[in-house]
Scaffold this motif. Structure first.
Motif, mmCIF file in Angstrom:
data_model
loop_
_atom_site.group_PDB
_atom_site.id
_atom_site.type_symbol
_atom_site.label_atom_id
_atom_site.label_comp_id
_atom_site.label_asym_id
_atom_site.label_seq_id
_atom_site.Cartn_x
_atom_site.Cartn_y
_atom_site.Cartn_z
ATOM 1 N N GLU A 285 -8.135 -10.993 0.836
ATOM 2 C CA GLU A 285 -7.069 -10.394 1.350
ATOM 3 C C GLU A 285 -7.261 -9.369 2.496
ATOM 4 N N ALA A 286 -8.348 -8.537 2.267
ATOM 5 C CA ALA A 286 -8.864 -7.608 3.239
ATOM 6 C C ALA A 286 -8.923 -8.652 4.625
ATOM 7 N N ASN B 18 -14.133 -2.867 -4.729
ATOM 8 C CA ASN B 18 -13.187 -1.932 -4.016
ATOM 9 C C ASN B 18 -13.323 -2.346 -2.557
ATOM 10 N N HIS C 155 0.773 -1.088 -0.093
ATOM 11 C CA HIS C 155 -0.174 -0.094 0.015
ATOM 12 C C HIS C 155 0.994 1.297 -0.139
ATOM 13 N N ASP D 243 -8.411 -3.693 -7.015
ATOM 14 C CA ASP D 243 -7.094 -4.539 -7.112
ATOM 15 C C ASP D 243 -7.584 -5.809 -6.088
ATOM 16 N N TYR D 244 -7.228 -5.854 -4.864
ATOM 17 C CA TYR D 244 -7.634 -7.046 -4.055
ATOM 18 C C TYR D 244 -8.953 -6.822 -3.602
ATOM 19 N N SER E 145 -8.526 -0.666 -1.190
ATOM 20 C CA SER E 145 -8.137 -0.868 -2.732
ATOM 21 C C SER E 145 -9.140 -0.607 -3.507
ATOM 22 N N LYS F 178 -3.114 1.443 -6.739
ATOM 23 C CA LYS F 178 -4.309 0.749 -6.516
ATOM 24 C C LYS F 178 -4.476 0.268 -5.001
ATOM 25 N N ARG F 179 -3.424 0.429 -4.330
ATOM 26 C CA ARG F 179 -3.580 -0.006 -2.790
ATOM 27 C C ARG F 179 -3.165 1.302 -1.997
ATOM 28 N N ASN G 131 -7.234 1.128 5.166
ATOM 29 C CA ASN G 131 -6.473 0.490 3.879
ATOM 30 C C ASN G 131 -7.559 0.335 2.786
#
Length: 579
Positions: free
Chosen positions: A103-104, A222, A22, A98-99, A95, A61-62, A93
């Motif tokens: 992942e989150a 997102n 990030h 992207d993820y 995204s 993107k992060r 955080n």
């Protein structure tokens, strides 16, 4: 799990998400930049809306941030409870296509259990009732016990604001123990008791709502997460209130030293201590970000907070201006993350001190008048303060209407707000017309400039100098930013621009920022000593903050030659005429 200071927690979070690819962005100012839909920044994602909506391309993107926020809907509750506050920091955080969920949630679990070392058995999660994917990730991939994952309805676990991007969310809770609970064997997240503290929310923006009940999947999904830094600090420090968190408690202790009281000795004084502690945090950051006390908009929020804090100082027996002294502790506790506080310390203290002095001159007479009015009401059996009386307090004594309402409410009374609003609208229109007719002198007497210090003139020694834009006056209000093509008036802390005076016209030139250029077409000076730079934005956007002021040297030289020639001609005429 071990005691950790608030400033360290902020850094731990941002560093962790930097390690996950990030980009760390600095907090945006509290004064919204190019967003007229908000009075003040009130959430971590607010400054990033343009990236979520597709209006702008994100730098990566992060992204991860710790965002300064102000929320005032519950201002009357601040102080009365130990939970409510107006200023807070939101960790996040994000995204942008992207993820997504996997992942989150995995990273949030990793941060909680590996970095913060929170006991796994005391962590719970809530999910939207139809989000089977999130349940699978929590239970089958992460390994959270199934009975620690609670499905809740749309009101609790689905994020949307009208039409547009929206989606389910998953909140993480910490079990504080049965001693905080309601005693019910079915107590779990979603219960109204204090046992389960929600501290992190993961929002999965995966749908678009058409506004008519229809939802379609977004092509690019997102992630928008938010975790209150003060709330996390409460958890990590084992305290029950944001006022007990280390950095905030140090500010509170300063208030107690000035007042000569002890916190927790008396509930009535505790309320005043909390009001002052919270409001001075808010006002220091708001002033640093270019907001000035006024009677409208965000300036009124600042004025209201300062005057409410000053009044509670009086209730503690502090009968002199004192808020500017506490600024030093607020700055000291936050300068590591926000070095601009230290850079602008003198300016912040000057603005707050001037506002407090102005209020101190009127509060005693205003309080006496209000007391007389309410005594008459109570004696007559009437429970409503007239709008005319409320407006008289405001217009004659500078008493904010919210303060009048708060004090009357303490006595079981209310205020006729319909009549007050009618009188306020009449006054605003009259003041607007007078200012337009008076030109620069109208601005000189404007409430918008009342707290801005006089400008330092640098033009005798230089034609170009770094400066700070303290205010942008556009139309009839002070704004945080203006786009290309907008005509406005800029007020600087220092300037090389010579003002229109003694027959010589004001300087012209450019005021530059990395994101924009403002063309100055005239410069004038108010009776208060502020230099007002008239012109418009010719490139990009102009915002409150650092700039470089550059006088057009060719025009300055021509103006000086013409001015000198005029003086010589006038002297010659006087000689011929025997003057």
């Amino acid at each position: 799990m071990k005691w950790t200071g608030l400033n360290k927690l902020r850094e731990m979070y941002l560093s962790f998400f930097e390690s996950k690819g990030h980009l760390r962005l600095p907090s945006a100012p509290l004064l919204p930049q190019g967003d007229n839909s908000l009075l003040l920044i009130n959430s971590g994602m607010a400054p990033l809306k343009k990236y979520f909506s597709g209006e702008a391309v994100p730098p990566r993107k992060r992204v991860t941030t710790c965002q300064k926020c102000i929320r005032t809907p519950d201002i009357e509750r601040v102080g009365i409870t130990a939970r409510h506050g107006t200023y807070f920091e939101m960790l996040g955080n994000f995204s942008f296509g992207d993820y997504f969920k996997r992942e989150a949630l995995h990273w949030s679990w990793e941060f909680c259990t590996k970095v913060l070392e929170l006991p796994e058995d005391r962590l719970w999660a809530s999910v939207y009732e139809n989000d089977d994917e999130a349940v699978e990730i929590w239970t089958k991939e992460i390994g959270m016990p199934a009975d620690h994952v609670v499905r809740l309805g749309k009101e609790d676990n689905f994020w949307e604001i009208g039409s547009g991007p929206c989606g389910p969310c998953s909140e993480i809770y910490f079990d504080r123990g049965p001693e905080y609970g309601c005693g019910s064997p079915d107590c779990k997240p979603g219960c109204d008791c204090d046992r389960f503290m929600e501290f992190w929310n993961n929002v999965f923006t995966q749908f678009n709502h058409d506004g008519n009940g229809g939802y379609t999947e977004l092509e690019k999904k997102n992630i928008d997460t938010g975790m209150g830094l003060e709330r996390l600090a409460c958890l990590m420090q084992g305290v029950n209130s944001l006022f007990e968190v280390d950095t905030v408690r140090n500010i509170l202790n300063h208030v107690c030293r000035i007042a000569g009281v002890e916190y927790h000795d008396n509930e009535k004084s505790d309320i005043s201590i909390r009001v002052i502690t919270d409001h001075i945090r808010s006002t220091v950051f708001m002033t640093c970000d270019g907001i000035l006390p006024s009677n409208e908009g965000r300036g009124y929020v600042l004025r209201r907070l300062l005057r409410r804090a000053a009044r509670h100082g009086r209730l503690l027996g502090i009968n002199r201006p004192f808020l500017f002294e506490i600024c030093d502790t607020v700055i000291e506790e936050n300068k590591g993350a926000y070095p601009e506080l230290l850079e602008k310390a003198d300016y912040i203290k000057r603005v707050i001190s001037e506002e407090e002095k102005r209020f101190a001159q009127t509060i005693d007479s205003g309080m006496a008048m209000l007391s007389e009015m309410t005594d008459k009401l109570v004696a007559s059996g009437n429970r409503v303060l007239s709008g005319d009386d409320a407006f008289k307090l405001y217009d004659t004594y500078g008493f904010p209407i919210d303060l009048t309402r708060e004090i009357t409410a303490e006595k079981g009374l209310s205020v006729d707000m319909e009549r007050f609003t009618e009188l306020m609208n009449i006054q605003k229109e009259t003041a607007r017309s007078a200012r337009m007719a008076a030109g620069v002198e109208g601005w000189s007497n404007s409430d918008l400039l009342s707290s801005i210090p006089a400008t330092r003139f640098l033009g005798y020694t230089t034609l170009s100098a770094p400066a700070e834009i303290l205010a942008i006056l556009s139309g009839d209000e002070s704004v945080g930013s203006i786009p290309v093509g907008t005509e406005a008036v800029l007020v600087l802390d220092s300037t090389p621009f010579y003002v229109e005076s003694g027959g010589q016209v004001g300087d012209v030139g450019l005021i530059r920022q990395p994101g924009g250029v403002f063309e100055v077409t005239d410069t004038k000076k108010t009776a208060g000593g502020q230099y007002t730079h008239f012109g418009k934005v010719v490139e990009g956007n102009i915002t409150v903050g650092a700039c470089n002021a550059e006088v057009d040297e060719t025009v300055r030289s021509a103006t000086m030659r013409n001015h000198s020639a005029t003086h010589l001609l006038q002297a010659a005429v006087r000689t011929v005429l025997g003057g």
